[in-house]
Design a protein around this motif. Structure first.
Motif, PDB file in Angstrom:
ATOM      1  N   VAL A  84      17.940 -21.979  16.660  1.00 46.20           N
ATOM      2  CA  VAL A  84      18.624 -20.733  16.322  1.00 46.20           C
ATOM      3  C   VAL A  84      18.755 -20.668  14.799  1.00 46.20           C
ATOM      4  N   CYS A  85      18.304 -19.574  14.218  1.00 45.96           N
ATOM      5  CA  CYS A  85      18.398 -19.359  12.772  1.00 45.96           C
ATOM      6  C   CYS A  85      19.267 -18.131  12.524  1.00 45.96           C
ATOM      7  N   VAL A  86      20.077 -18.196  11.473  1.00 43.96           N
ATOM      8  CA  VAL A  86      20.955 -17.077  11.138  1.00 43.96           C
ATOM      9  C   VAL A  86      20.675 -16.635   9.702  1.00 43.96           C
ATOM     10  N   ASN A  87      20.505 -15.334   9.531  1.00 41.34           N
ATOM     11  CA  ASN A  87      20.341 -14.727   8.211  1.00 41.34           C
ATOM     12  C   ASN A  87      21.652 -14.095   7.800  1.00 41.34           C
ATOM     13  N   VAL A  88      21.821 -13.892   6.495  1.00 45.15           N
ATOM     14  CA  VAL A  88      22.970 -13.149   5.981  1.00 45.15           C
ATOM     15  C   VAL A  88      22.408 -11.882   5.365  1.00 45.15           C
ATOM     16  N   ARG A  89      22.950 -10.741   5.773  1.00 48.26           N
ATOM     17  CA  ARG A  89      22.442  -9.450   5.318  1.00 48.26           C
ATOM     18  C   ARG A  89      23.507  -8.694   4.538  1.00 48.26           C
ATOM     19  N   TYR A  90      23.054  -8.012   3.501  1.00 52.99           N
ATOM     20  CA  TYR A  90      23.889  -7.049   2.807  1.00 52.99           C
ATOM     21  C   TYR A  90      23.170  -5.726   2.952  1.00 52.99           C
ATOM     22  N   GLY A  91      23.655  -4.865   3.815  1.00 55.34           N
ATOM     23  CA  GLY A  91      22.928  -3.659   4.179  1.00 55.34           C
ATOM     24  C   GLY A  91      21.696  -4.065   4.961  1.00 55.34           C
ATOM     25  N   ALA A  92      20.540  -3.620   4.528  1.00 54.04           N
ATOM     26  CA  ALA A  92      19.291  -3.984   5.192  1.00 54.04           C
ATOM     27  C   ALA A  92      18.599  -5.137   4.480  1.00 54.04           C
ATOM     28  N   LYS A  93      19.173  -5.637   3.405  1.00 50.95           N
ATOM     29  CA  LYS A  93      18.551  -6.682   2.598  1.00 50.95           C
ATOM     30  C   LYS A  93      19.057  -8.066   2.998  1.00 50.95           C
ATOM     31  N   LEU A  94      18.115  -9.023   3.040  1.00 53.88           N
ATOM     32  CA  LEU A  94      18.483 -10.415   3.301  1.00 53.88           C
ATOM     33  C   LEU A  94      18.997 -11.034   2.020  1.00 53.88           C
ATOM     34  N   ILE A  95      20.041 -11.844   2.144  1.00 49.71           N
ATOM     35  CA  ILE A  95      20.572 -12.560   0.992  1.00 49.71           C
ATOM     36  C   ILE A  95      19.930 -13.931   0.955  1.00 49.71           C
ATOM     37  N   GLU A  96      19.418 -14.303  -0.212  1.00 51.92           N
ATOM     38  CA  GLU A  96      18.784 -15.593  -0.406  1.00 51.92           C
ATOM     39  C   GLU A  96      19.890 -16.622  -0.654  1.00 51.92           C
ATOM     40  N   LEU A  97      20.053 -17.561   0.280  1.00 48.91           N
ATOM     41  CA  LEU A  97      21.117 -18.557   0.182  1.00 48.91           C
ATOM     42  C   LEU A  97      20.769 -19.660  -0.802  1.00 48.91           C
ATOM     43  N   ALA A  98      19.494 -20.004  -0.884  1.00 49.88           N
ATOM     44  CA  ALA A  98      18.970 -20.938  -1.873  1.00 49.88           C
ATOM     45  C   ALA A  98      17.614 -20.393  -2.291  1.00 49.88           C
ATOM     46  N   LYS A  99      17.017 -20.977  -3.316  1.00 50.88           N
ATOM     47  CA  LYS A  99      15.746 -20.472  -3.827  1.00 50.88           C
ATOM     48  C   LYS A  99      14.694 -20.462  -2.724  1.00 50.88           C
ATOM     49  N   GLY A 100      14.285 -19.262  -2.296  1.00 55.60           N
ATOM     50  CA  GLY A 100      13.251 -19.110  -1.283  1.00 55.60           C
ATOM     51  C   GLY A 100      13.713 -19.324   0.148  1.00 55.60           C
ATOM     52  N   LYS A 101      15.009 -19.520   0.383  1.00 58.82           N
ATOM     53  CA  LYS A 101      15.532 -19.766   1.728  1.00 58.82           C
ATOM     54  C   LYS A 101      16.562 -18.701   2.086  1.00 58.82           C
ATOM     55  N   THR A 102      16.276 -17.971   3.193  1.00 64.40           N
ATOM     56  CA  THR A 102      17.153 -16.874   3.593  1.00 64.40           C
ATOM     57  C   THR A 102      17.843 -17.135   4.928  1.00 64.40           C
ATOM     58  N   ALA A 103      17.544 -18.259   5.589  1.00 60.44           N
ATOM     59  CA  ALA A 103      18.122 -18.516   6.913  1.00 60.44           C
ATOM     60  C   ALA A 103      18.733 -19.908   6.960  1.00 60.44           C
ATOM     61  N   VAL A 104      19.696 -20.056   7.873  1.00 56.84           N
ATOM     62  CA  VAL A 104      20.315 -21.352   8.156  1.00 56.84           C
ATOM     63  C   VAL A 104      19.968 -21.699   9.592  1.00 56.84           C
ATOM     64  N   GLU A 105      19.450 -22.906   9.808  1.00 57.68           N
ATOM     65  CA  GLU A 105      19.075 -23.348  11.151  1.00 57.68           C
ATOM     66  C   GLU A 105      20.247 -24.083  11.786  1.00 57.68           C
ATOM     67  N   VAL A 106      20.582 -23.715  13.022  1.00 62.04           N
ATOM     68  CA  VAL A 106      21.671 -24.355  13.766  1.00 62.04           C
ATOM     69  C   VAL A 106      21.158 -24.771  15.136  1.00 62.04           C
ATOM     70  N   ALA A 107      21.877 -25.674  15.784  1.00 62.11           N
ATOM     71  CA  ALA A 107      21.417 -26.195  17.071  1.00 62.11           C
ATOM     72  C   ALA A 107      22.033 -25.459  18.263  1.00 62.11           C
ATOM     73  N   THR A 108      23.330 -25.174  18.203  1.00 66.44           N
ATOM     74  CA  THR A 108      24.016 -24.591  19.354  1.00 66.44           C
ATOM     75  C   THR A 108      24.830 -23.369  18.939  1.00 66.44           C
ATOM     76  N   ALA A 109      25.386 -22.689  19.938  1.00 67.33           N
ATOM     77  CA  ALA A 109      26.231 -21.526  19.671  1.00 67.33           C
ATOM     78  C   ALA A 109      27.511 -21.938  18.948  1.00 67.33           C
ATOM     79  N   GLU A 110      28.033 -23.099  19.262  1.00 68.14           N
ATOM     80  CA  GLU A 110      29.237 -23.592  18.577  1.00 68.14           C
ATOM     81  C   GLU A 110      28.944 -23.839  17.101  1.00 68.14           C
ATOM     82  N   ASP A 111      27.749 -24.396  16.817  1.00 70.11           N
ATOM     83  CA  ASP A 111      27.350 -24.599  15.421  1.00 70.11           C
ATOM     84  C   ASP A 111      27.131 -23.275  14.716  1.00 70.11           C
ATOM     85  N   LEU A 112      26.676 -22.265  15.448  1.00 72.61           N
ATOM     86  CA  LEU A 112      26.474 -20.934  14.869  1.00 72.61           C
ATOM     87  C   LEU A 112      27.799 -20.367  14.369  1.00 72.61           C
TER      88      LEU A 112
END
Length: 145
Positions: A84-112
């Motif tokens: 499961v990967c989660v993006n952060v959006r501001y409007g329709a634009k993805l926010i870059e959390l680190a250089k070149g990385k826009t998603a965070v990978e998680v294992a379970t719903a609790e981790d999400l």
């Protein structure tokens, strides 16, 4: 007057305007809160909706305000590896959390849920102000056409 003597009184006034970056930070924090509530509802097997008011005109031509449900789309998805990967959006634009990385990978719903809470805390602390400002500029540029 003895009741007021126990209080700390100050000469303070409410600010007339909120700085733009603080307004954007609060806006993104609210959207992340909606995502946390949506994740909690899906985990519990419920639905989550946000109410909004819309002004419509009657047949007579008079305006009235009606309550509608606002659609909340999840920011997370299942990647090709099954994570499961989660993006952060501001409007329709993805926010870059680190250089070149826009998603965070998680294992379970609790981790999400925990990950979204960490991201919300980072936004409220001002750690993503530069990325928010950049995404806001990109969103504003889309309206100028």
């Amino acid at each position: 007057m003895s009741a007021l003597t126990s209080l700390k009184l100050t000469a303070s006034k409410k600010p007339s305007s909120v700085p733009p970056i603080l307004h954007r930070r609060n806006k993104l924090s609210t959207k992340i809160w909606e995502q946390i509530q949506l994740a909690n509802a899906q985990k519990a097997g419920d639905t989550f909706t946000v109410k909004k008011f819309k002004t419509v005109k009657d047949v007579d031509g008079s305006s009235k305000s009606i309550e509608m449900q606002k659609r909340v789309r999840p920011w997370w998805f299942v990647s090709s590896e099954g994570k499961v990967c989660v993006n952060v959006r501001y409007g329709a634009k993805l926010i870059e959390l680190a250089k070149g990385k826009t998603a965070v990978e998680v294992a379970t719903a609790e981790d999400l849920i925990k990950t979204l809470e960490v991201i919300k805390a980072a936004v409220e602390a001002g750690e993503l102000d530069g990325q928010i400002e950049q995404a806001s500029g990109a969103v504003r540029a889309g309206f100028g056409r």
